[in-house]
Design a protein around this motif. Sequence first.
Motif, PDB file in Angstrom:
ATOM      1  N   ARG A   1     -38.035 -18.737  42.891  1.00  0.00           N
ATOM      2  CA  ARG A   1     -38.065 -17.310  42.574  1.00  0.00           C
ATOM      3  C   ARG A   1     -38.969 -16.977  41.389  1.00  0.00           C
ATOM      4  NH1 ARG A   1     -32.792 -15.029  41.480  1.00  0.00           N
ATOM      5  NH2 ARG A   1     -32.427 -17.004  40.509  1.00  0.00           N
ATOM      6  N   SER A   2     -38.844 -17.670  40.268  1.00  0.00           N
ATOM      7  CA  SER A   2     -39.663 -17.321  39.093  1.00  0.00           C
ATOM      8  C   SER A   2     -41.134 -17.630  39.347  1.00  0.00           C
ATOM      9  CB  SER A   2     -39.162 -18.024  37.837  1.00  0.00           C
ATOM     10  OG  SER A   2     -39.274 -19.415  37.963  1.00  0.00           O
ATOM     11  N   GLU A   3     -41.399 -18.736  40.015  1.00  0.00           N
ATOM     12  CA  GLU A   3     -42.792 -19.073  40.378  1.00  0.00           C
ATOM     13  C   GLU A   3     -43.373 -18.020  41.309  1.00  0.00           C
ATOM     14  OE1 GLU A   3     -44.403 -23.332  41.482  1.00  0.00           O
ATOM     15  OE2 GLU A   3     -42.244 -23.195  41.859  1.00  0.00           O
ATOM     16  N   ALA A   4     -42.569 -17.612  42.278  1.00  0.00           N
ATOM     17  CA  ALA A   4     -43.011 -16.628  43.269  1.00  0.00           C
ATOM     18  C   ALA A   4     -43.346 -15.305  42.603  1.00  0.00           C
ATOM     19  CB  ALA A   4     -41.931 -16.441  44.334  1.00  0.00           C
ATOM     20  N   TRP A   5     -42.498 -14.876  41.646  1.00  0.00           N
ATOM     21  CA  TRP A   5     -42.735 -13.603  40.958  1.00  0.00           C
ATOM     22  C   TRP A   5     -43.990 -13.688  40.089  1.00  0.00           C
ATOM     23  CZ3 TRP A   5     -40.703  -9.014  41.970  1.00  0.00           C
ATOM     24  CH2 TRP A   5     -41.028  -7.978  41.095  1.00  0.00           C
ATOM     25  N   ASP A   6     -44.112 -14.762  39.314  1.00  0.00           N
ATOM     26  CA  ASP A   6     -45.274 -14.900  38.427  1.00  0.00           C
ATOM     27  C   ASP A   6     -46.575 -14.968  39.217  1.00  0.00           C
ATOM     28  OD1 ASP A   6     -43.628 -14.788  36.224  1.00  0.00           O
ATOM     29  OD2 ASP A   6     -43.803 -16.914  35.722  1.00  0.00           O
ATOM     30  N   ALA A   7     -46.573 -15.686  40.333  1.00  0.00           N
ATOM     31  CA  ALA A   7     -47.782 -15.778  41.154  1.00  0.00           C
ATOM     32  C   ALA A   7     -48.149 -14.409  41.722  1.00  0.00           C
ATOM     33  CB  ALA A   7     -47.579 -16.794  42.281  1.00  0.00           C
ATOM     34  N   ALA A   8     -47.142 -13.672  42.168  1.00  0.00           N
ATOM     35  CA  ALA A   8     -47.382 -12.329  42.698  1.00  0.00           C
ATOM     36  C   ALA A   8     -47.898 -11.397  41.601  1.00  0.00           C
ATOM     37  CB  ALA A   8     -46.101 -11.778  43.310  1.00  0.00           C
ATOM     38  N   ALA A   9     -47.284 -11.454  40.432  1.00  0.00           N
ATOM     39  CA  ALA A   9     -47.699 -10.606  39.312  1.00  0.00           C
ATOM     40  C   ALA A   9     -49.122 -10.934  38.872  1.00  0.00           C
ATOM     41  CB  ALA A   9     -46.731 -10.763  38.145  1.00  0.00           C
ATOM     42  N   LYS A  10     -49.464 -12.205  38.871  1.00  0.00           N
ATOM     43  CA  LYS A  10     -50.826 -12.601  38.495  1.00  0.00           C
ATOM     44  C   LYS A  10     -51.840 -12.037  39.483  1.00  0.00           C
ATOM     45  CE  LYS A  10     -53.839 -16.433  37.272  1.00  0.00           C
ATOM     46  NZ  LYS A  10     -54.926 -15.497  37.276  1.00  0.00           N
ATOM     47  N   LYS A  11     -51.521 -12.139  40.773  1.00  0.00           N
ATOM     48  CA  LYS A  11     -52.453 -11.641  41.787  1.00  0.00           C
ATOM     49  C   LYS A  11     -52.641 -10.127  41.665  1.00  0.00           C
ATOM     50  CE  LYS A  11     -53.730 -11.673  46.545  1.00  0.00           C
ATOM     51  NZ  LYS A  11     -53.630 -12.165  47.859  1.00  0.00           N
TER      52      LYS A  11
ATOM     53  N   GLY B   1     -43.573  -7.041  44.396  1.00  0.00           N
ATOM     54  CA  GLY B   1     -42.423  -7.382  45.229  1.00  0.00           C
ATOM     55  C   GLY B   1     -42.803  -7.847  46.615  1.00  0.00           C
ATOM     56  N   THR B   2     -43.788  -7.197  47.213  1.00  0.00           N
ATOM     57  CA  THR B   2     -44.255  -7.592  48.546  1.00  0.00           C
ATOM     58  C   THR B   2     -44.778  -9.024  48.520  1.00  0.00           C
ATOM     59  OG1 THR B   2     -44.810  -5.321  49.135  1.00  0.00           O
ATOM     60  CG2 THR B   2     -45.904  -7.058  50.385  1.00  0.00           C
ATOM     61  N   LEU B   3     -45.634  -9.317  47.541  1.00  0.00           N
ATOM     62  CA  LEU B   3     -46.185 -10.671  47.431  1.00  0.00           C
ATOM     63  C   LEU B   3     -45.110 -11.684  47.061  1.00  0.00           C
ATOM     64  CD1 LEU B   3     -49.558  -9.893  45.620  1.00  0.00           C
ATOM     65  CD2 LEU B   3     -49.194 -10.383  48.047  1.00  0.00           C
ATOM     66  N   TYR B   4     -44.173 -11.276  46.220  1.00  0.00           N
ATOM     67  CA  TYR B   4     -43.050 -12.135  45.831  1.00  0.00           C
ATOM     68  C   TYR B   4     -42.273 -12.584  47.064  1.00  0.00           C
ATOM     69  CZ  TYR B   4     -38.204 -12.987  44.325  1.00  0.00           C
ATOM     70  OH  TYR B   4     -36.950 -13.501  44.154  1.00  0.00           O
ATOM     71  N   LEU B   5     -41.947 -11.640  47.933  1.00  0.00           N
ATOM     72  CA  LEU B   5     -41.196 -11.985  49.145  1.00  0.00           C
ATOM     73  C   LEU B   5     -41.993 -12.942  50.032  1.00  0.00           C
ATOM     74  CD1 LEU B   5     -39.630  -8.512  49.946  1.00  0.00           C
ATOM     75  CD2 LEU B   5     -38.441 -10.536  49.062  1.00  0.00           C
ATOM     76  N   ASP B   6     -43.307 -12.726  50.127  1.00  0.00           N
ATOM     77  CA  ASP B   6     -44.160 -13.653  50.881  1.00  0.00           C
ATOM     78  C   ASP B   6     -44.132 -15.041  50.251  1.00  0.00           C
ATOM     79  OD1 ASP B   6     -44.881 -11.584  52.587  1.00  0.00           O
ATOM     80  OD2 ASP B   6     -46.830 -11.240  51.626  1.00  0.00           O
ATOM     81  N   ASN B   7     -44.194 -15.081  48.917  1.00  0.00           N
ATOM     82  CA  ASN B   7     -44.187 -16.368  48.208  1.00  0.00           C
ATOM     83  C   ASN B   7     -42.859 -17.098  48.394  1.00  0.00           C
ATOM     84  OD1 ASN B   7     -46.776 -15.877  47.279  1.00  0.00           O
ATOM     85  ND2 ASN B   7     -46.126 -15.153  45.284  1.00  0.00           N
ATOM     86  N   ILE B   8     -41.759 -16.353  48.401  1.00  0.00           N
ATOM     87  CA  ILE B   8     -40.441 -16.947  48.651  1.00  0.00           C
ATOM     88  C   ILE B   8     -40.420 -17.558  50.047  1.00  0.00           C
ATOM     89  CG2 ILE B   8     -37.997 -16.381  49.073  1.00  0.00           C
ATOM     90  CD1 ILE B   8     -38.565 -16.499  46.131  1.00  0.00           C
ATOM     91  N   THR B   9     -40.931 -16.811  51.011  1.00  0.00           N
ATOM     92  CA  THR B   9     -40.983 -17.298  52.394  1.00  0.00           C
ATOM     93  C   THR B   9     -41.823 -18.564  52.482  1.00  0.00           C
ATOM     94  OG1 THR B   9     -40.707 -15.063  53.252  1.00  0.00           O
ATOM     95  CG2 THR B   9     -41.651 -16.675  54.757  1.00  0.00           C
ATOM     96  N   ASP B  10     -42.860 -18.638  51.655  1.00  0.00           N
ATOM     97  CA  ASP B  10     -43.730 -19.821  51.636  1.00  0.00           C
ATOM     98  C   ASP B  10     -43.121 -20.993  50.875  1.00  0.00           C
ATOM     99  OD1 ASP B  10     -45.586 -18.465  53.153  1.00  0.00           O
ATOM    100  OD2 ASP B  10     -46.872 -17.940  51.449  1.00  0.00           O
ATOM    101  N   GLY B  11     -41.921 -20.807  50.313  1.00  0.00           N
ATOM    102  CA  GLY B  11     -41.210 -21.910  49.694  1.00  0.00           C
ATOM    103  C   GLY B  11     -41.270 -22.010  48.180  1.00  0.00           C
ATOM    104  N   LEU B  12     -41.887 -21.025  47.517  1.00  0.00           N
ATOM    105  CA  LEU B  12     -41.924 -21.067  46.053  1.00  0.00           C
ATOM    106  C   LEU B  12     -40.552 -20.696  45.488  1.00  0.00           C
ATOM    107  CD1 LEU B  12     -45.321 -19.333  45.145  1.00  0.00           C
ATOM    108  CD2 LEU B  12     -44.788 -21.766  45.085  1.00  0.00           C
TER     109      LEU B  12
END
Length: 127
Positions: A85-95, A72-83
């Motif tokens: 929602r689904s891309e942001a979650w998957d990228a965070a989950a992968k990391k 969730g923390t990384l997801y919110l960062d990814n959203i802020t970076d413009g990804l």
Amino acid sequence: MEKAKRLFSSLLFSLIVLCLSAAPSWTQESVIAMCEKTAQVFPEQGTGCECALTAIKDQISSDEFEIYANVGTLYLDNITDGLARSEAWDAAAKKIGDERGMSLREVLTITNPIGQLHADAIKNCAS
């Protein structure tokens, strides 16, 4: 016998307090932040973020909670970076998966049901 009951009650209370406080506050804050972000995107879900946090913590292990909160923390960062929602979650989950030696599928198998629990808890707490 009464002394044994008091001791048992005291130990049980201590265990409950320990379990509820096991997650660091920053992980709790990230779950609340996800809730607040959800309420911005889907206002009909309302805001019952503290209540929802308590509700999901009662239903999952501390390790599952930590994984969900870290994603969730990384997801919110990814959203802020413009990804998206689904891309942001998957990228965070992968990391998080990479950091823990888990596949993306393994992480999503943990986080997706928790996300549904969280969404349901938000709705229930807001009403």
